[in-house]
Design a protein around this motif. Structure first.
Motif, mmCIF file in Angstrom:
data_model
loop_
_atom_site.group_PDB
_atom_site.id
_atom_site.type_symbol
_atom_site.label_atom_id
_atom_site.label_comp_id
_atom_site.label_asym_id
_atom_site.label_seq_id
_atom_site.Cartn_x
_atom_site.Cartn_y
_atom_site.Cartn_z
ATOM 1 N N SER A 273 28.109 29.616 -26.745
ATOM 2 C CA SER A 273 27.367 28.992 -25.645
ATOM 3 C C SER A 273 27.978 29.250 -24.275
ATOM 4 O O SER A 273 27.290 29.116 -23.261
ATOM 5 C CB SER A 273 27.277 27.481 -25.869
ATOM 6 O OG SER A 273 28.563 26.884 -25.746
ATOM 7 N N ILE A 275 30.103 27.337 -22.991
ATOM 8 C CA ILE A 275 30.375 26.019 -22.398
ATOM 9 C C ILE A 275 31.877 25.728 -22.456
ATOM 10 O O ILE A 275 32.484 25.805 -23.524
ATOM 11 C CB ILE A 275 29.598 24.920 -23.136
ATOM 12 C CG1 ILE A 275 28.089 25.133 -22.959
ATOM 13 C CG2 ILE A 275 30.000 23.539 -22.640
ATOM 14 C CD1 ILE A 275 27.235 24.158 -23.746
ATOM 15 N N TYR A 283 34.136 14.956 -17.300
ATOM 16 C CA TYR A 283 34.082 16.397 -17.012
ATOM 17 C C TYR A 283 35.466 17.018 -16.844
ATOM 18 O O TYR A 283 35.608 18.097 -16.275
ATOM 19 C CB TYR A 283 33.205 16.688 -15.775
ATOM 20 C CG TYR A 283 31.791 16.198 -15.989
ATOM 21 C CD1 TYR A 283 30.879 16.938 -16.724
ATOM 22 C CD2 TYR A 283 31.378 14.956 -15.496
ATOM 23 C CE1 TYR A 283 29.593 16.477 -16.966
ATOM 24 C CE2 TYR A 283 30.092 14.485 -15.730
ATOM 25 C CZ TYR A 283 29.208 15.255 -16.460
ATOM 26 O OH TYR A 283 27.936 14.791 -16.701
ATOM 27 N N VAL A 295 26.747 23.768 -12.335
ATOM 28 C CA VAL A 295 26.164 24.656 -13.337
ATOM 29 C C VAL A 295 27.211 25.284 -14.246
ATOM 30 O O VAL A 295 26.894 25.683 -15.372
ATOM 31 C CB VAL A 295 25.328 25.755 -12.635
ATOM 32 C CG1 VAL A 295 26.223 26.748 -11.918
ATOM 33 C CG2 VAL A 295 24.417 26.473 -13.621
ATOM 34 N N SER A 298 27.269 24.207 -17.836
ATOM 35 C CA SER A 298 26.215 24.593 -18.775
ATOM 36 C C SER A 298 26.503 25.873 -19.537
ATOM 37 O O SER A 298 25.737 26.264 -20.419
ATOM 38 C CB SER A 298 24.884 24.736 -18.037
ATOM 39 O OG SER A 298 24.941 25.818 -17.123
ATOM 40 N N ASP A 301 23.755 29.073 -20.417
ATOM 41 C CA ASP A 301 22.390 28.595 -20.181
ATOM 42 C C ASP A 301 22.316 27.964 -18.792
ATOM 43 O O ASP A 301 22.321 26.740 -18.638
ATOM 44 C CB ASP A 301 21.985 27.585 -21.256
ATOM 45 C CG ASP A 301 20.539 27.136 -21.106
ATOM 46 O OD1 ASP A 301 19.808 27.735 -20.285
ATOM 47 O OD2 ASP A 301 20.143 26.182 -21.807
ATOM 48 N N ASN A 303 19.956 27.577 -16.882
ATOM 49 C CA ASN A 303 18.738 26.805 -16.612
ATOM 50 C C ASN A 303 18.871 25.341 -17.013
ATOM 51 O O ASN A 303 17.960 24.553 -16.772
ATOM 52 C CB ASN A 303 17.543 27.428 -17.349
ATOM 53 C CG ASN A 303 17.159 28.774 -16.778
ATOM 54 O OD1 ASN A 303 17.212 28.979 -15.576
ATOM 55 N ND2 ASN A 303 16.804 29.708 -17.645
ATOM 56 N N ARG A 304 19.988 24.986 -17.619
ATOM 57 C CA ARG A 304 20.154 23.603 -18.096
ATOM 58 C C ARG A 304 20.616 22.667 -16.986
ATOM 59 O O ARG A 304 20.324 21.463 -17.006
ATOM 60 C CB ARG A 304 21.158 23.581 -19.260
ATOM 61 C CG ARG A 304 21.215 22.276 -20.016
ATOM 62 C CD ARG A 304 21.922 22.451 -21.346
ATOM 63 N NE ARG A 304 23.312 22.835 -21.178
ATOM 64 C CZ ARG A 304 24.315 21.971 -21.037
ATOM 65 N NH1 ARG A 304 24.074 20.665 -21.011
ATOM 66 N NH2 ARG A 304 25.557 22.390 -20.921
ATOM 67 N N ILE A 305 21.342 23.207 -16.014
ATOM 68 C CA ILE A 305 21.865 22.378 -14.928
ATOM 69 C C ILE A 305 21.497 23.010 -13.593
ATOM 70 O O ILE A 305 21.713 24.202 -13.373
ATOM 71 C CB ILE A 305 23.398 22.212 -15.038
ATOM 72 C CG1 ILE A 305 23.745 21.435 -16.314
ATOM 73 C CG2 ILE A 305 23.953 21.497 -13.816
ATOM 74 C CD1 ILE A 305 25.226 21.245 -16.532
ATOM 75 N N GLY A 310 23.293 18.529 -11.459
ATOM 76 C CA GLY A 310 24.686 18.901 -11.258
ATOM 77 C C GLY A 310 25.391 18.008 -10.249
ATOM 78 O O GLY A 310 26.575 17.688 -10.396
ATOM 79 N N HIS A 313 27.309 14.887 -11.450
ATOM 80 C CA HIS A 313 28.644 14.941 -12.046
ATOM 81 C C HIS A 313 29.685 14.340 -11.106
ATOM 82 O O HIS A 313 30.731 13.858 -11.546
ATOM 83 C CB HIS A 313 29.040 16.392 -12.336
ATOM 84 C CG HIS A 313 28.129 17.096 -13.292
ATOM 85 N ND1 HIS A 313 28.098 18.470 -13.415
ATOM 86 C CD2 HIS A 313 27.213 16.619 -14.178
ATOM 87 C CE1 HIS A 313 27.208 18.808 -14.327
ATOM 88 N NE2 HIS A 313 26.658 17.703 -14.804
#
Length: 329
Positions: A273, A275, A283, A295, A298, A301, A303-305, A310, A313
């Protein structure tokens, strides 16, 4: 010596700075370019898909002329936040190394200014909010390094009267294709998928679909670039291999975070991933004192954050640091 050094002055890095300031935590933000540099490098006529309140930080209202913010309005807004709050940002200072210093009991951050001056900064905690836009995904084909191949699109004017091959099927590719068609470029769109992404902005999709349906631009779905030559592109299509004449190639296939930089710090990265290992609430990574925001959380990917989530956080990170510093502040 600072309590915290934030690396990156995009919207998420700025949000972290805001939250640290609220908690009276002594910090500095290092940015290798200008503030909000990713937004600055977006296409000049870009319109966000978000509403302005979802991009706000520091409880400072974001006013726009229309329902969706423009690139220029976003740049104006983030400059206003920095100026109004006097956030401690050092622009055009590239972080080259971060390492723990036993003597100082803090992280040593080595950075280089635009003029080449080396600076050493010490901080007890480090927050990495470097985003992903500086690292475009590669096609991985021969000729990708040629000078007429670009992974960023800013403005249509330079492509007037030119043959342009655009690789990609998301918002960036669709918007570039529309802009280039409008200024008189000869556009060919190549996408490995069976259709354009379903995440294309709702006001963009009808126009790009119309251009495709009426064959105003050439297009090849389920296709991939095999090689790029000085004057043409070799493409594998369902009907067989073809060659397309090209003066410019825009490879708009996305971006990825700087995972090697994190790995050098000892942060563990999931191989599949991308990540980074981190606590889901604070975090903080597996390296004590190093946090991630935006980002970069993420992985692959992207597009997830976005800015919208973001920026959220920041309060968790700042509070975790505040709790750790305790009475030392």
């Amino acid at each position: 010596m600072y309590d915290v050094c934030v690396i990156g002055a995009g919207p998420c890095g700025l949000a972290v700075s805001v939250e640290l300031q609220k908690r009276q935590i002594d910090h500095v933000v290092l940015e290798k370019s200008c503030i909000a540099s990713t937004i600055y490098r977006f296409p000049t006529q870009m319109i966000f898909n978000s509403t302005p309140e979802r991009l706000e930080i520091a409880d400072i209202p974001f006013y726009t002329q229309g329902g969706k913010p423009t690139r220029q309005e976003a740049l104006n807004y983030y400059r206003t936040v920095v100026a109004r709050l006097k956030l401690p940002i050092r622009q055009y200072e590239t972080v080259e190394q971060v390492a723990w210093d036993d003597g100082q009991m803090a992280f040593s951050i080595q950075s280089r200014t635009l003029a080449g001056q080396m600076i050493q900064t010490f901080a007890r905690q480090v927050v990495i909010a470097t985003g992903y836009f500086d690292h475009p995904n590669a096609l991985g084909v021969p000729g990708e390094e040629l000078p007429h191949v670009q992974h960023y699109y800013r403005d249509a004017h330079p492509y007037y009267g030119q043959r342009v091959v655009i690789v990609g099927g998301t918002n960036s590719a669709a918007e570039a294709a529309i802009d280039l068609y409008r200024v008189g470029a000869e556009v060919t769109l190549i996408h490995r998928g069976a259709a354009l992404s379903d995440k294309i902005k709702p006001w963009v999709r009808p126009e790009i679909q119309s251009l495709i349906d009426h064959e105003r631009i050439a297009f090849h779905f389920r296709s991939r670039v095999k090689a790029i030559l000085p004057d043409r592109v070799q493409v594998a299509t369902p009907e067989g291999d073809i060659e397309i004449a090209a003066d410019h190639v825009l490879a708009l296939i996305g971006y990825h975070p700087d995972t090697p930089f994190l790995s050098e710090l000892g942060v563990e990265i999931d191989a599949e991933s991308g990540i980074p290992t981190h606590h889901p609430e604070t975090y903080e990574t597996n390296v004590a004192g190093i946090f991630i925001a935006g980002v970069v959380v993420s992985g692959y990917d992207a597009n997830r954050i976005f800015i919208e989530n973001g920026r959220l956080h920041a309060p968790a990170i700042a509070q975790a640091i505040r709790d750790r510093l305790g009475s030392r502040i």
